[in-house]
Design an enzyme around this catalytic site. Structure first.
Site: not given
Ligand code: AMP
Length: 591
Positions: A8, A70, A147, A169
């Site tokens: 992850d 990211k 994810e 999420d």
């Protein structure tokens, strides 16, 4: 094949997992932590730090410390350190290398393969960039998975009953919501949505702004230009936010934050949970629309959800949990660890890919993971229309072909203009590729048969090909980095699509009505020329009048500016012309 680890690669924290004895276990790093801050730093002495060591020195070395890299994946972003420019892939690779090293130490063997997760909303460039980061870190990236899907996989391994679940999420930088069906060994994503610029960082910013305002109000000092003070406030804001997830009130104390003519000035400010909720209410509310869209796209009501899973550190915020309850009418499940389930799901997918025999609870077969594509894909056809080949939320992998033809006589090549987005007109979507198919056998318009095929692999990476079925000539492209959409563009595309939906519908209707009217006119005029002799004078006059009335109506304005009232007028004029020309032989005209 060696063991495939699951990673992850988060905005704020990253973790790595592997399947052992039928269970996905989190691998601690060398400092014994179950997650590693996604931070990289270059010290003045040339040392490179990752994880909590890098994070700890961020305040005193902010110019040479990189966090939230990211957010830059798949962009032109670069940072220059000691004369060398690093891109986001290279910085991410440093984090990945760290995770890989932890896995090798834990397993006692070399690790070369991984499954890496990305937000569902990551576009092809960002997925490619993530794969590249893996490659730079010495990993064969066997699969990129979303994810939320990964979280559902981790959940499905333990909780058998066939059901539809929502994964909500909210991480550090992004918000993803997915509707996923689990059952009979299949984990199928039904729909996905989200906001790429909503996450914990925005909550930190709201608290930071409040602390800065309070400091200015009480001490009359504006610290916004003081980089070191701002870094301290930001860190304290995040800490306060986390504390407010468990307590009703917290105090932020930053001694020696600034100074005035009387000496050092300290920040001392109490924040209640109620104040925090007030500061962040708008952010929490922003998750409502993607939730509703995802439910609509999946074609289900919230009441049909069996479970709501919370993933991402920001779902620890009580107001967020309350919002989820309000939106779904369900108490969110606390049966999975929001920080660890994404890496665990990736490890499960890795185990499946390496031929392991994991089973979903309640099923007697293996596990099949079915993910979806986040935006629709089309090609441009006559009149600038985006003809859709792949709908948003189509299950991956996608293989879809459609036959197109030429618009002009004796055309020897066609332009294939590949588009991504939800709008009906080509120019309102994003161009993601363009190529020419040459060598088409010359023929009348409408005769050649050109087969256009879209292939999207399980990583979400697209290949488009076009083939003249007569000559067998074929041309294809794989969509590559510099012609892809950025996050902003994807979000803008979706927002625009919603905002302009009504406008688009009328434009699309106008294009159709006008092109049908034009076709009718051409056919009537041709038939009239052919049958001139047999017609009564009055009949011919009547037809000509109806033709010129219709022509006037469709040329009065461009189709994009027409109103529904004007379209009705055109339709009525078409009916009149059809009626008047009923005596003509118009075998080719089909309304
Ligand atoms: P993730 O990307 O899933 O690791 O989520 C990281 C985000 O979750 C960061 O913005 C953290 O500040 C936030 N976060 C972590 N723990 C908590 C907590 N207890 N309460 C509120 N936010 C949290």
């Amino acid at each position: 094949m060696s063991r495939i680890i699951g990673i992850d690669l988060g905005t704020t924290n990253s973790s790595v997992a592997v399947v052992e004895g039928g269970k996905a276990v989190i691998i601690p790093n060398e400092r014994g932590e179950r997650s590693t801050p996604s931070v990289v730093a270059f010290t003045n002495s040339g040392e490179r730090l990752t994880g909590s060591l890098a994070r700890r020195q961020a305040a005193v070395n902010s110019a040479r410390t990189i966090s939230s890299v990211k957010r830059h994946m798949g962009t032109e972003w670069k940072i220059s350190i000691d004369g060398k420019a690093y891109n986001a892939q290279e910085i991410s690779a440093m984090i990945l290398r760290d995770l890989r090293k932890s896995a090798e130490e834990y397993l006692g063997e070399p690790v070369t393969d991984a499954v890496i997760t990305v937000p569902a909303y990551f576009n092809d460039i960002q997925r490619q960039a993530t794969k590249d980061a893996g490659r730079i870190a010495g990993l064969n990236v066997q699969r990129i998975i979303n994810e939320p899907t990964s979280a559902a996989l981790a959940y499905g391994l333990d909780h058998g009953a066939a059901q539809k679940i929502m994964v909500y999420d909210l991480g550090g930088g992004t918000f993803d919501v997915s509707i996923i069906e689990i059952g009979d060994g299949v984990v199928e994503v039904l729909a996905t949505g989200g906001d790429n610029h909503l996450g914990g960082d925005d909550f930190d910013q709201a608290v930071t702004d409040y602390l800065v305002r309070e400091f200015q109000r009480t001490e009359r000092i504006d610290v916004r230009k003081d980089v070191a003070a701002m870094q301290r406030i930001r860190e304290a804001a995040e800490q306060a936010k986390k504390e407010l997830s468990v307590t009703e009130s917290t105090t932020v104390q930053l001694p020696y934050l600034s100074q005035n003519q009387n000496g050092p000035v300290h920040l001392d400010c109490t924040i209640t949970r109620a104040k925090f909720n007030e500061l962040t209410r708008e952010l929490v509310n922003r998750t409502a629309i993607p939730v509703q869209n995802a439910l609509n796209d999946a074609g289900i009501a919230a009441s049909e959800l069996g479970k709501v899973l919370l993933v991402g550190g920001s779902t620890r915020i009580p107001a967020v949990q309350q919002k989820v309850k309000e939106l779904t009418g369900k108490e969110p499940s606390h049966s999975i660890n929001p920080d660890e389930c994404v890496a665990q799901g990736a490890a499960i997918q890795g185990e499946v890919l390496s031929g392991g025999s994991l089973q979903l609870a309640g099923s007697d077969g293996g596990i099949l993971l079915l993910d979806v594509t986040p935006l629709s894909l089309s090609i441009e056809t006559v009149g600038g229309v985006a003809s859709r080949l792949v709908e948003r939320n189509s299950t991956l992998p996608v293989h879809y072909s459609q036959i197109f033809t030429t618009a002009a006589p004796f055309q020897s090549s066609v332009d294939i203009h590949v588009l991504q987005g939800e709008r009906p007109m080509a120019r309102d979507n994003k161009t993601i590729g363009r190529f020419k198919l040459k060598g088409i056998k010359k023929a009348m318009a409408g005769v050649p048969q050109i087969e256009v095929t879209f292939d999207i692999d399980t990583n979400g990476i697209l290949k488009v090909s076009a083939k003249d079925l007569d000559t067998g000539k074929e041309q294809s492209i794989t969509i590559t980095a510099n012609n892809k959409m950025s996050d902003e563009e994807i979000e803008q595309a979706i927002r625009d699509a919603e905002q302009y939906a009504a406008e688009d519908q009328i434009r699309r209707d106008a294009m159709t009505v006008c092109s049908e009217a034009q076709m009718l006119l051409t056919n009537v005029e041709q038939a009239l020329a052919a049958e001139k002799k047999q017609l009564e004078k009055a009949e011919r006059k009547q037809i000509k009048e109806e033709c010129s009335r219709l022509k006037k109506l469709i040329t009065k304005k461009t189709p994009e500016k027409m109103t529904y009232g004007e379209l009705d007028e055109i339709k009525a004029a078409m009916k009149d012309l059809e009626y008047a020309s009923a005596c003509l032989n118009m075998s080719e005209y089909r309304p």
